[in-house]
Design an enzyme around this catalytic site. Sequence first.
Site: not given
Lengths: 139, 139, 139, 139, 139, 139
Positions: E41, E35, E43, E16, E126, E81-82
């Site tokens: 980047h 950020c 998480h 994100h 996070e 996800d992913h």
Amino acid sequence: MSQLTICRAEHFNAAHRLHNPAWDEARNQQVFGKCNNPNYHGHNYNLEVRLTGPVDPETGYVFDLKALSDIIKREVLNRYDHRNLNLDTEDFRTLNPTAENIAVVIWHRLRAALPTTLKLAVTLFETDRNFVEYDGQGA
Amino acid sequence: MSQLTICRAEHFNAAHRLHNPAWDEARNQQVFGKCNNPNYHGHNYNLEVRLTGPVDPETGYVFDLKALSDIIKREVLNRYDHRNLNLDTEDFRTLNPTAENIAVVIWHRLRAALPTTLKLAVTLFETDRNFVEYDGQGA
Amino acid sequence: MSQLTICRAEHFNAAHRLHNPAWDEARNQQVFGKCNNPNYHGHNYNLEVRLTGPVDPETGYVFDLKALSDIIKREVLNRYDHRNLNLDTEDFRTLNPTAENIAVVIWHRLRAALPTTLKLAVTLFETDRNFVEYDGQGA
Amino acid sequence: MSQLTICRAEHFNAAHRLHNPAWDEARNQQVFGKCNNPNYHGHNYNLEVRLTGPVDPETGYVFDLKALSDIIKREVLNRYDHRNLNLDTEDFRTLNPTAENIAVVIWHRLRAALPTTLKLAVTLFETDRNFVEYDGQGA
Amino acid sequence: MSQLTICRAEHFNAAHRLHNPAWDEARNQQVFGKCNNPNYHGHNYNLEVRLTGPVDPETGYVFDLKALSDIIKREVLNRYDHRNLNLDTEDFRTLNPTAENIAVVIWHRLRAALPTTLKLAVTLFETDRNFVEYDGQGA
Amino acid sequence: MSQLTICRAEHFNAAHRLHNPAWDEARNQQVFGKCNNPNYHGHNYNLEVRLTGPVDPETGYVFDLKALSDIIKREVLNRYDHRNLNLDTEDFRTLNPTAENIAVVIWHRLRAALPTTLKLAVTLFETDRNFVEYDGQGA
């Protein structure tokens, strides 16, 4: 015969201070920083003890983990838990209680209390992010 | 060529009981204590599987961790998860399901399912504080 | 006067099986799946017990956590640890030992053993990913 | 408008001793046990700070967690980290540094440094198994 | 009737970037810092979902945790996800994917998929040290 | 002389994508699955760095963990934290950022920055369940 490693984790809470009496205050402060605080600070130490050896075919154990726990309590926790390592223990009256030195002393105490046929290693966590491992190399 | 170790963690929940049928009840109780309870107790077992070998230059993988996870599920979890190790598995019908013996059996099951070019080691956590490691030594 | 919550975490290892004797096997299997396994499975249960009340100005305690630990051991661990919840305890001989029901029973046992001036809540972890919380609402 | 809770976790390492100077040694020993050790012991304290309030539609934040981290460092960690709470801080020179009292003092320090529009709660872990929660009730 | 809270933990890995298109680069950089990195980047997000309601006397469940896990997978993990939250999801194409906003969106998705008789709350981690909680207040 | 291993844990958050440009899309999708997502996904990477060597009798240290932390920040975190490994770093512009390759690159960066008298090993956790270890074998 299969050789396995078994591990038991224990913990103790202690105060300590890093200090080399052969140095002046400036050098101690420079090397040890806030760990040199004269009035001590403290940690929740986590200790992992590993024993390596053959599995006893009768018990299916390398060594009884309850017995190992009792030995760790007698040799380590009863001496260090809720103590000031520098002031309240003989082990660190003159030896600087760094994680390295604590791990080496613990290894020697446990080595003397455990069968010599079993290989011994200890991991000592000072925090979740700082820890040391010792298996007797060079002892 | 660089040799790395990759690791996949999985878990299963099972009942078990420690017992040596060659001993009488008193001896079983003395050696295994509350783990000898006739009606079983249980654990959330955590399993770490390590493979060591060269990195494939085309994939950047030592071994596909998704494939490793599938093999662990097929060889271990599908046999042990939500089972009674003593009663519901062939592996521990006569073998005492100590953490040591479970780790050795898992190692052999995985060894047969994985490429012989990769070194294999397993760590089995019975609890957060009791665990065993086996890498095939003496197998 | 300041109202705080204090918490003590303990754990026990037990076998259990989910089953409703009023249902046939097919319905039990459909609802409870692999948790219905006739020969049981097991868990490392983690238990958090929370007490809310004023801080005693003499001790700086809401309640002595060592005393709370002893009460949890006497009321819960001595009954459930290393046992089969369905077969070895009176509490779950007829009550289905879901995490919800175990948490409610533990709450009632602890409620009877603790000062009524303190609010009580329990969290029971069946696994790291499945857990329940009960604070007596509707009791 | 949506009300959320945000949380930042920090930690500090400190020595402390539980002691009530109005009591004699026997009473202190009886109530505080090994926590009364005259030469102190210590902990890795983990601190969770929760703020509850509306989400700012421009930032998508309740409060900048980096700013919250800086405030915790300034108000709490810079005072307590690697210190002896009894000897090195004004806060606990006469107040017994139980987890409860430390949590209340931290809450008041942070309360004064944060916007009054946000609800504040703190959780202080003395160990993984002993912790306290305070949200200002009765303050 | 007893009211309990049950909880299921799941996780997803996503990329994100925090960014407000109504602001210039300098303001975005000042508010969101690293950020705001244009290339994203990521998480490992951990998600806890809590449901509060009465225990069904036939099942001993508030809600089947396996069914809850399936709903979380369908409503949340299969979407996020992913993935890159900003580029690959409709939910955050124009909404800034802060932890707060992600938690609110997840709460609304799950709210629509779950019985209205059950109270719903979500916690989104996070990182281990930064997390948010939302229970629908102000929704 | 006693040889110990010391360890420091650090973490960074990054986006990445697994992709082999020598392969077509179908092959990339088949081998890397959802990790091949064109718009990237991400992780909270945890990094453990181990150094093995003798204890300095003057400091009681193998190596100052604060100095090791600073070196890890300079060599690794400042390059990777809150970045897209594929787009924002030179290290992985052409090298596929699998956990294996990241660990090898980190090992080489740290090896060049640390005394050659100390043995170096790194463990990189992509998730809690997927991780790799590298100690320079074959480098």
